[in-house]
Scaffold this motif. Structure first.
Motif, PDB file in Angstrom:
ATOM      1  N   ARG A  42       0.807  -1.219   0.000  1.00  0.00           N
ATOM      2  CA  ARG A  42       0.000   0.000   0.000  1.00  0.00           C
ATOM      3  C   ARG A  42       0.843   1.272   0.000  1.00  0.00           C
ATOM      4  O   ARG A  42       0.309   2.369  -0.110  1.00  0.00           O
ATOM      5  CB  ARG A  42      -0.936   0.010   1.211  1.00  0.00           C
ATOM      6  N   THR A  44       2.849   2.091  -2.318  1.00  0.00           N
ATOM      7  CA  THR A  44       2.928   2.563  -3.704  1.00  0.00           C
ATOM      8  C   THR A  44       1.532   2.607  -4.307  1.00  0.00           C
ATOM      9  O   THR A  44       0.629   1.909  -3.840  1.00  0.00           O
ATOM     10  CB  THR A  44       3.828   1.645  -4.556  1.00  0.00           C
ATOM     11  N   ARG A  45       1.357   3.398  -5.350  1.00  0.00           N
ATOM     12  CA  ARG A  45       0.035   3.564  -5.947  1.00  0.00           C
ATOM     13  C   ARG A  45      -0.466   2.266  -6.570  1.00  0.00           C
ATOM     14  O   ARG A  45      -1.607   1.849  -6.345  1.00  0.00           O
ATOM     15  CB  ARG A  45       0.065   4.672  -7.001  1.00  0.00           C
ATOM     16  N   VAL A  46       0.398   1.616  -7.368  1.00  0.00           N
ATOM     17  CA  VAL A  46      -0.004   0.369  -8.009  1.00  0.00           C
ATOM     18  C   VAL A  46      -0.227  -0.721  -6.961  1.00  0.00           C
ATOM     19  O   VAL A  46      -1.205  -1.478  -7.016  1.00  0.00           O
ATOM     20  CB  VAL A  46       1.050  -0.079  -9.035  1.00  0.00           C
ATOM     21  N   GLY A  47       0.690  -0.806  -6.006  1.00  0.00           N
ATOM     22  CA  GLY A  47       0.553  -1.802  -4.953  1.00  0.00           C
ATOM     23  C   GLY A  47      -0.701  -1.595  -4.132  1.00  0.00           C
ATOM     24  O   GLY A  47      -1.372  -2.559  -3.745  1.00  0.00           O
ATOM     25  N   ASN A  48      -1.025  -0.335  -3.861  1.00  0.00           N
ATOM     26  CA  ASN A  48      -2.234  -0.036  -3.097  1.00  0.00           C
ATOM     27  C   ASN A  48      -3.478  -0.483  -3.853  1.00  0.00           C
ATOM     28  O   ASN A  48      -4.429  -1.024  -3.264  1.00  0.00           O
ATOM     29  CB  ASN A  48      -2.304   1.462  -2.812  1.00  0.00           C
ATOM     30  N   ALA A  49      -3.487  -0.277  -5.180  1.00  0.00           N
ATOM     31  CA  ALA A  49      -4.629  -0.697  -5.989  1.00  0.00           C
ATOM     32  C   ALA A  49      -4.774  -2.218  -5.973  1.00  0.00           C
ATOM     33  O   ALA A  49      -5.892  -2.741  -5.837  1.00  0.00           O
ATOM     34  CB  ALA A  49      -4.470  -0.200  -7.413  1.00  0.00           C
ATOM     35  N   LEU A  50      -3.657  -2.939  -6.083  1.00  0.00           N
ATOM     36  CA  LEU A  50      -3.705  -4.391  -6.070  1.00  0.00           C
ATOM     37  C   LEU A  50      -4.143  -4.928  -4.704  1.00  0.00           C
ATOM     38  O   LEU A  50      -4.961  -5.851  -4.612  1.00  0.00           O
ATOM     39  CB  LEU A  50      -2.337  -4.966  -6.438  1.00  0.00           C
TER      40      LEU A  50
END
Length: 228
Positions: A42, A44-50
């Motif tokens: 969470r 990072t932006r991409v990690g948070n989305a996943l």
């Protein structure tokens, strides 16, 4: 009431308790480790989305469906049937445990995130000003406060997972509920049998509740009029 029958059934159900505890403990350990990874994602932006998508899916669908999807559904993919994981994924124990871990991780990650958000920013800043490193602040300020905040909710999750192990009986695992179902189908005395099973789960819940209350007193003695 036939106490001899109840005693016999209770003894029989206790034979499934080791498997229930095994699944519950390993699911909690695996779920906790995976929840830490989700919280790290969470940042990072991409990690948070996943991570958010993962939590949404596993919290928004029934655990029983997840068990069926893993146990029955994965066999429909050829690359899984011919892959190195197939010796594990064709076994009901590993499928049930995997489903419990994935489900627990979704709930535990939100509990941990809530605990971390409850840490006052001023306490962290005070630690940094006093010369503490980031690791020391995490160890002496952030984690103790976050654990105290998350403990009541996490104890509920522990109880929930212990009760959820009953669902793996649907894929032939003979834990407490699996043995109870088999005995009920043989004797047609479902009331007495499932009352004994319920008593076992109630006892497990009571133990977790007592341990959680003890941990809260240890972590926050001033709230209970005690000295640390």
């Amino acid at each position: 009431m036939d106490f001899a029958f109840l005693s016999s059934i209770f003894t029989q159900l206790l034979k499934g308790l080791p498997l229930t505890l095994n699944l519950g403990v390993l699911a909690l350990v695996g779920g906790f480790c995976l929840s830490l990874i989700l919280n790290l994602m969470r940042t990072t932006r991409v990690g948070n989305a996943l991570a958010s998508a993962y939590v949404f899916v596993f919290r928004g669908t029934p655990l029983l469906i997840q068990i069926f999807m893993i146990y029955y559904g994965l066999a429909g993919f050829g690359f899984i049937r011919h892959g190195f994981l197939w010796p594990f994924l064709r076994e009901p124990y590993w499928c049930g445990l995997l489903a419990l871990i994935l489900n627990d991780a979704a709930y535990t990650s939100e509990i941990l995130r809530g605990g971390l958000r409850a840490v006052p920013r001023g306490a962290v800043e005070a630690g940094r000003v006093s010369g503490m490193t980031r690791l020391t602040v995490m160890r002496r300020i952030t984690l103790p406060i976050a654990v105290r905040q998350a403990l009541p909710a996490y104890s509920n999750e522990v109880i929930s997972i212990l009760k959820s192990t009953a669902l793996v009986s649907t894929i032939t695992l003979m834990e407490v509920t699996g043995i109870a179902r088999a005995a009920a189908s043989e004797t047609w005395r479902a009331v007495e049998i499932f009352l004994c099973a319920a008593a076992i789960y109630l006892a497990l819940s009571l133990v977790v509740t007592r341990l959680s209350a003890w941990a809260e007193r240890r972590l926050s003695p001033w709230q209970f009029g005690e000295t640390p």
